[in-house]
Design a protein around this motif. Sequence first.
Motif, PDB file in Angstrom:
ATOM      1  N   ILE A 145      74.628 -10.834  15.226  1.00 20.10           N
ATOM      2  CA  ILE A 145      75.311 -10.025  16.233  1.00 20.10           C
ATOM      3  C   ILE A 145      75.068 -10.622  17.615  1.00 20.10           C
ATOM      4  N   GLY A 146      76.116 -10.628  18.438  1.00 13.49           N
ATOM      5  CA  GLY A 146      76.005 -11.160  19.789  1.00 13.49           C
ATOM      6  C   GLY A 146      76.421 -12.601  19.918  1.00 13.49           C
ATOM      7  N   ASP A 147      76.375 -13.366  18.808  1.00 15.89           N
ATOM      8  CA  ASP A 147      76.849 -14.752  18.854  1.00 15.89           C
ATOM      9  C   ASP A 147      78.343 -14.770  19.156  1.00 15.89           C
ATOM     10  N   VAL A 148      78.774 -15.806  19.860  1.00 11.72           N
ATOM     11  CA  VAL A 148      80.186 -15.954  20.207  1.00 11.72           C
ATOM     12  C   VAL A 148      80.761 -17.118  19.416  1.00 11.72           C
ATOM     13  N   THR A 149      81.805 -16.852  18.643  1.00 16.67           N
ATOM     14  CA  THR A 149      82.405 -17.864  17.784  1.00 16.67           C
ATOM     15  C   THR A 149      83.751 -18.322  18.342  1.00 16.67           C
ATOM     16  N   ILE A 150      84.028 -19.599  18.142  1.00 14.82           N
ATOM     17  CA  ILE A 150      85.312 -20.187  18.539  1.00 14.82           C
ATOM     18  C   ILE A 150      85.868 -20.914  17.322  1.00 14.82           C
ATOM     19  N   PRO A 151      86.658 -20.222  16.491  1.00  7.73           N
ATOM     20  CA  PRO A 151      87.190 -20.854  15.275  1.00  7.73           C
ATOM     21  C   PRO A 151      88.247 -21.918  15.577  1.00  7.73           C
ATOM     22  N   ILE A 189      88.305 -16.690  21.480  1.00  4.14           N
ATOM     23  CA  ILE A 189      86.867 -16.538  21.671  1.00  4.14           C
ATOM     24  C   ILE A 189      86.494 -15.149  21.180  1.00  4.14           C
ATOM     25  N   ARG A 190      85.710 -15.076  20.109  1.00  4.75           N
ATOM     26  CA  ARG A 190      85.361 -13.794  19.510  1.00  4.75           C
ATOM     27  C   ARG A 190      83.848 -13.665  19.374  1.00  4.75           C
ATOM     28  N   ALA A 191      83.299 -12.618  19.979  1.00  7.91           N
ATOM     29  CA  ALA A 191      81.871 -12.330  19.878  1.00  7.91           C
ATOM     30  C   ALA A 191      81.618 -11.398  18.698  1.00  7.91           C
ATOM     31  N   LEU A 192      80.570 -11.646  17.949  1.00 11.04           N
ATOM     32  CA  LEU A 192      80.291 -10.895  16.735  1.00 11.04           C
ATOM     33  C   LEU A 192      79.593  -9.575  17.070  1.00 11.04           C
ATOM     34  N   SER A 193      80.184  -8.483  16.613  1.00 15.02           N
ATOM     35  CA  SER A 193      79.642  -7.155  16.908  1.00 15.02           C
ATOM     36  C   SER A 193      78.880  -6.548  15.744  1.00 15.02           C
ATOM     37  N   ASP A 194      79.073  -7.078  14.544  1.00 11.00           N
ATOM     38  CA  ASP A 194      78.422  -6.519  13.360  1.00 11.00           C
ATOM     39  C   ASP A 194      78.569  -7.482  12.189  1.00 11.00           C
ATOM     40  N   HIS A 208      80.743  -8.124  26.405  1.00  8.11           N
ATOM     41  CA  HIS A 208      80.214  -8.801  27.602  1.00  8.11           C
ATOM     42  C   HIS A 208      80.052 -10.295  27.350  1.00  8.11           C
ATOM     43  N   ASN A 209      79.465 -10.657  26.214  1.00  9.38           N
ATOM     44  CA  ASN A 209      79.243 -12.070  25.912  1.00  9.38           C
ATOM     45  C   ASN A 209      80.551 -12.839  25.773  1.00  9.38           C
ATOM     46  N   ALA A 210      81.570 -12.207  25.189  1.00  6.21           N
ATOM     47  CA  ALA A 210      82.875 -12.871  25.056  1.00  6.21           C
ATOM     48  C   ALA A 210      83.452 -13.207  26.422  1.00  6.21           C
ATOM     49  N   VAL A 211      83.321 -12.290  27.377  1.00  8.63           N
ATOM     50  CA  VAL A 211      83.849 -12.525  28.719  1.00  8.63           C
ATOM     51  C   VAL A 211      83.060 -13.618  29.435  1.00  8.63           C
ATOM     52  N   VAL A 212      81.747 -13.634  29.264  1.00  2.38           N
ATOM     53  CA  VAL A 212      80.928 -14.689  29.869  1.00  2.38           C
ATOM     54  C   VAL A 212      81.403 -16.068  29.415  1.00  2.38           C
TER      55      VAL A 212
END
Length: 347
Positions: free
Chosen positions: A137-143, A306-311, A332-336
Amino acid sequence: MYRPFMLVMFLLEWLVILASVNVIRSANAAVSDYAWANIRRVNQEGPYLGIVVPNSFEMSPLLQSPSFVPHDKLPYIDVAGRRFRIGKVENKRVIVVMTGLSMLNAGVSTELLLSLFKIKGILHIGIAENANPQLQIGDVTIPQYWAHTGLWNWQRYGDGPEDKLSLESNGDYTRSVGYLELSDFNSNVKDQNLLNNVWYQPEEVFPVDGYPEIRQHAFWIPVNELYFSLAEKLEGIKLEGCLNSTCLPRRPLVTRVERGISANVFVDNAAYREFVYTKFNATAIDMESAAIALVCLQQRTPFLTIRALSDLAGGGSSTSNEAAIFTPLAAHNAVVVLLKFISLLNP
């Protein structure tokens, strides 16, 4: 007598033309004359980066950021139930639109954005469920690739993988992508698998540079190569790892991954999570990205998601879905990451 008669006929013809124009305007009332005038004005200052966001809680961190500066005279234009926010991010001209939940809303909003405004590229941000147990959770992924996994041909009871699908011989469906055998997750009733198999299907696409009404097919849609290459520079960003007094096991990271998938399904199911990770090597699971990818493919527009993992889809150690707790942190992390990516783009 002849000239007055011709004048009358001329005026009548113009009345018919004006009436036709009014009918056309009425039919296209979703875009008012006032909105069209503002759209033309905005486009004179373009092109823009389009920023597409699913929901308000994902958009708020962007709008509240000091990096977002609204247009001083025309901060937004409302069209067809969508608000297109005009401004700058990291001194780059942008138009931000909130789509709402689901593939339909995401596709319609993106199509409107590309049809109305001068857009040079689409950046899509939001949160996502996670299918990759190596991430948290919280990691930001860019597929690198996206697919719509909600388009199925659901096979009738009694047929198997060797049997052709209904309408397959017409070219409407295919067995090339692969299938989910539902009995694999119902071992006690394997011999009575009434739900049988579902076969994943590629989308029909009609590119702007193709022939009208001549369909092509696409399942995995790649993001823009240059955008994806540039995203490698994001992998050292420090992200937020705590929400109030709750902290994650490690500080979240940014990572490029191979694949993400979308469908109109909230996947709170561990068995399906394991299936899509094993079958498709998918990490991010959401409800909008593939729709945006398909529209950009058809419009030949560069895009990146850009998708941040929520769960962890289906749950990890918690007995309830973690998204209820960590959605604000993920958004928040996705926007950063979005802000940093835009800063890396050439003017």
